[in-house]
Motif scaffolding. Sequence first.
Motif, mmCIF file in Angstrom:
data_model
loop_
_atom_site.group_PDB
_atom_site.id
_atom_site.type_symbol
_atom_site.label_atom_id
_atom_site.label_comp_id
_atom_site.label_asym_id
_atom_site.label_seq_id
_atom_site.Cartn_x
_atom_site.Cartn_y
_atom_site.Cartn_z
ATOM 1 N N TYR A 81 0.723 -1.219 0.076
ATOM 2 C CA TYR A 81 -0.087 -0.103 0.148
ATOM 3 C C TYR A 81 0.887 1.169 0.089
ATOM 4 C CZ TYR A 81 -3.219 3.402 1.795
ATOM 5 O OH TYR A 81 -3.871 4.648 1.894
ATOM 6 N N ASP A 82 1.949 1.251 0.911
ATOM 7 C CA ASP A 82 2.776 2.380 0.892
ATOM 8 C C ASP A 82 3.972 2.383 -0.253
ATOM 9 O OD1 ASP A 82 1.704 3.141 3.481
ATOM 10 O OD2 ASP A 82 3.372 1.782 4.518
ATOM 11 N N ASN A 83 3.679 1.601 -1.299
ATOM 12 C CA ASN A 83 4.675 1.652 -2.444
ATOM 13 C C ASN A 83 6.076 1.150 -2.301
ATOM 14 O OD1 ASN A 83 2.814 1.964 -4.642
ATOM 15 N ND2 ASN A 83 2.542 4.141 -3.671
ATOM 16 N N LYS A 84 6.365 0.520 -1.362
ATOM 17 C CA LYS A 84 7.884 0.131 -0.999
ATOM 18 C C LYS A 84 8.228 -1.029 -1.743
ATOM 19 C CE LYS A 84 7.431 1.579 3.729
ATOM 20 N NZ LYS A 84 7.626 1.228 5.222
ATOM 21 N N PHE A 85 7.518 -1.529 -2.687
ATOM 22 C CA PHE A 85 7.861 -2.675 -3.585
ATOM 23 C C PHE A 85 7.976 -2.123 -5.038
ATOM 24 C CE2 PHE A 85 5.873 -5.099 -0.092
ATOM 25 C CZ PHE A 85 6.879 -5.398 0.497
ATOM 26 N N ASP A 86 8.070 -0.779 -5.179
ATOM 27 C CA ASP A 86 8.055 -0.368 -6.543
ATOM 28 C C ASP A 86 6.853 -0.616 -7.568
ATOM 29 O OD1 ASP A 86 10.780 0.754 -6.283
ATOM 30 O OD2 ASP A 86 11.697 -0.914 -6.636
ATOM 31 N N ASP A 87 7.044 -1.174 -8.597
ATOM 32 C CA ASP A 87 5.761 -1.211 -9.494
ATOM 33 C C ASP A 87 5.238 -2.841 -9.448
ATOM 34 O OD1 ASP A 87 5.843 1.031 -10.467
ATOM 35 O OD2 ASP A 87 7.388 0.785 -11.940
ATOM 36 N N MET A 88 5.778 -3.450 -8.389
ATOM 37 C CA MET A 88 5.059 -5.082 -8.298
ATOM 38 C C MET A 88 3.737 -4.825 -8.215
ATOM 39 S SD MET A 88 6.525 -7.750 -5.476
ATOM 40 C CE MET A 88 5.527 -7.171 -4.232
ATOM 41 N N LYS A 89 3.149 -5.968 -8.857
ATOM 42 C CA LYS A 89 1.781 -6.346 -8.757
ATOM 43 C C LYS A 89 1.624 -7.506 -7.896
ATOM 44 C CE LYS A 89 0.216 -4.496 -13.377
ATOM 45 N NZ LYS A 89 -0.684 -5.026 -14.598
ATOM 46 N N VAL A 90 0.658 -7.598 -7.262
ATOM 47 C CA VAL A 90 -0.028 -8.455 -6.402
ATOM 48 C C VAL A 90 -1.224 -9.440 -6.988
ATOM 49 C CG1 VAL A 90 -0.590 -9.146 -4.028
ATOM 50 C CG2 VAL A 90 1.174 -7.626 -4.455
ATOM 51 N N CYS A 91 -1.321 -10.699 -6.670
ATOM 52 C CA CYS A 91 -2.483 -11.498 -7.185
ATOM 53 C C CYS A 91 -2.503 -12.582 -6.021
ATOM 54 C CB CYS A 91 -2.362 -11.866 -8.406
ATOM 55 S SG CYS A 91 -1.274 -13.213 -8.836
ATOM 56 N N PHE A 92 -3.537 -13.309 -6.235
ATOM 57 C CA PHE A 92 -3.927 -14.482 -5.444
ATOM 58 C C PHE A 92 -3.790 -15.958 -6.233
ATOM 59 C CE2 PHE A 92 -6.246 -10.732 -3.707
ATOM 60 C CZ PHE A 92 -5.543 -10.627 -2.650
ATOM 61 N N ALA A 93 -3.440 -16.948 -5.224
ATOM 62 C CA ALA A 93 -3.698 -18.241 -6.031
ATOM 63 C C ALA A 93 -4.531 -19.041 -4.554
ATOM 64 C CB ALA A 93 -2.450 -19.077 -6.246
ATOM 65 N N SER A 94 -5.627 -19.829 -5.207
ATOM 66 C CA SER A 94 -6.320 -20.748 -4.257
ATOM 67 C C SER A 94 -6.551 -21.940 -4.650
ATOM 68 C CB SER A 94 -7.508 -19.975 -4.150
ATOM 69 O OG SER A 94 -8.442 -20.632 -3.069
ATOM 70 N N SER A 95 -6.649 -22.956 -3.924
ATOM 71 C CA SER A 95 -7.266 -24.239 -4.097
ATOM 72 C C SER A 95 -8.533 -24.530 -3.755
ATOM 73 C CB SER A 95 -6.209 -25.288 -3.394
ATOM 74 O OG SER A 95 -6.317 -25.196 -2.119
ATOM 75 N N LEU A 123 -7.133 -2.839 -2.689
ATOM 76 C CA LEU A 123 -5.840 -2.583 -2.889
ATOM 77 C C LEU A 123 -5.384 -3.466 -3.899
ATOM 78 C CD1 LEU A 123 -3.029 -1.579 -2.145
ATOM 79 C CD2 LEU A 123 -2.656 -3.109 -0.338
ATOM 80 N N VAL A 124 -5.711 -4.802 -3.982
ATOM 81 C CA VAL A 124 -4.956 -5.788 -5.103
ATOM 82 C C VAL A 124 -5.753 -5.873 -6.250
ATOM 83 C CG1 VAL A 124 -4.322 -8.151 -5.497
ATOM 84 C CG2 VAL A 124 -3.994 -7.211 -3.322
ATOM 85 N N VAL A 125 -7.019 -5.951 -6.265
ATOM 86 C CA VAL A 125 -7.868 -6.037 -7.539
ATOM 87 C C VAL A 125 -7.991 -4.783 -7.945
ATOM 88 C CG1 VAL A 125 -10.197 -6.931 -8.552
ATOM 89 C CG2 VAL A 125 -8.818 -8.294 -6.715
ATOM 90 N N GLY A 126 -8.297 -3.707 -7.390
ATOM 91 C CA GLY A 126 -8.649 -2.290 -7.633
ATOM 92 C C GLY A 126 -7.380 -1.687 -8.331
ATOM 93 N N ARG A 127 -6.301 -1.708 -7.630
ATOM 94 C CA ARG A 127 -5.105 -0.874 -7.964
ATOM 95 C C ARG A 127 -4.530 -1.643 -9.231
ATOM 96 N NH1 ARG A 127 0.430 0.051 -4.389
ATOM 97 N NH2 ARG A 127 -0.886 1.717 -3.227
ATOM 98 N N HIS A 128 -4.552 -2.814 -9.203
ATOM 99 C CA HIS A 128 -3.558 -3.498 -10.334
ATOM 100 C C HIS A 128 -4.586 -4.166 -11.495
ATOM 101 C CE1 HIS A 128 -0.210 -2.885 -8.174
ATOM 102 N NE2 HIS A 128 -0.211 -3.595 -7.177
ATOM 103 N N TRP A 129 -5.791 -4.595 -11.094
ATOM 104 C CA TRP A 129 -6.318 -5.503 -12.217
ATOM 105 C C TRP A 129 -7.708 -4.912 -12.458
ATOM 106 C CZ3 TRP A 129 -2.443 -8.465 -13.770
ATOM 107 C CH2 TRP A 129 -1.888 -8.772 -12.969
ATOM 108 N N LYS A 130 -7.803 -3.527 -12.286
ATOM 109 C CA LYS A 130 -8.967 -2.703 -12.492
ATOM 110 C C LYS A 130 -10.390 -3.353 -12.229
ATOM 111 C CE LYS A 130 -6.276 0.243 -14.538
ATOM 112 N NZ LYS A 130 -5.220 0.534 -13.718
#
Length: 131
Positions: A81-95, A123-130
């Motif tokens: 959230y604080d942008n400490k990981f530069d331009d890295m995107k985040v996503c999820f995996a689930s079984s 944060l994750v879906v809204g920021r990176h995946w629209k």
Amino acid sequence: DGPFPEAKMGAGHGPFPDLCVFDLDACFWDQEMYTLSQICDSSNVVKGDLNGRGEGVVGVMSGRSKISLHTGSLIALQNHYDNKFDDMKVCFASSADTPLAEKIGRSALKLLEVVPGVTVWDLVVGRHWKG
């Protein structure tokens, strides 16, 4: 504009990957969705301290079971959230292997907060995946 801090322009990736994938069940959070029976909603949230960032939703109930982020997951998302990981995107995996398990997981992501007023989903879906 919006709920997220300004991204660092031209910062590059440094030591971070382009994408970080969180495995959800019993890794990102403390439950296995296939063992739960009820979709989470805003009437069954647990409020508490968001790692010193204010009070927010730290747990959601699925029946009698509480779903909460592991401490390390919350810290990682707050740093994201604080942008400490530069331009890295985040996503999820689930079984999650049933439609109900998937709905329970999605409902929890849409309620659990990273900082007050910003859910994991925001944060994750809204920021990176629209969305």
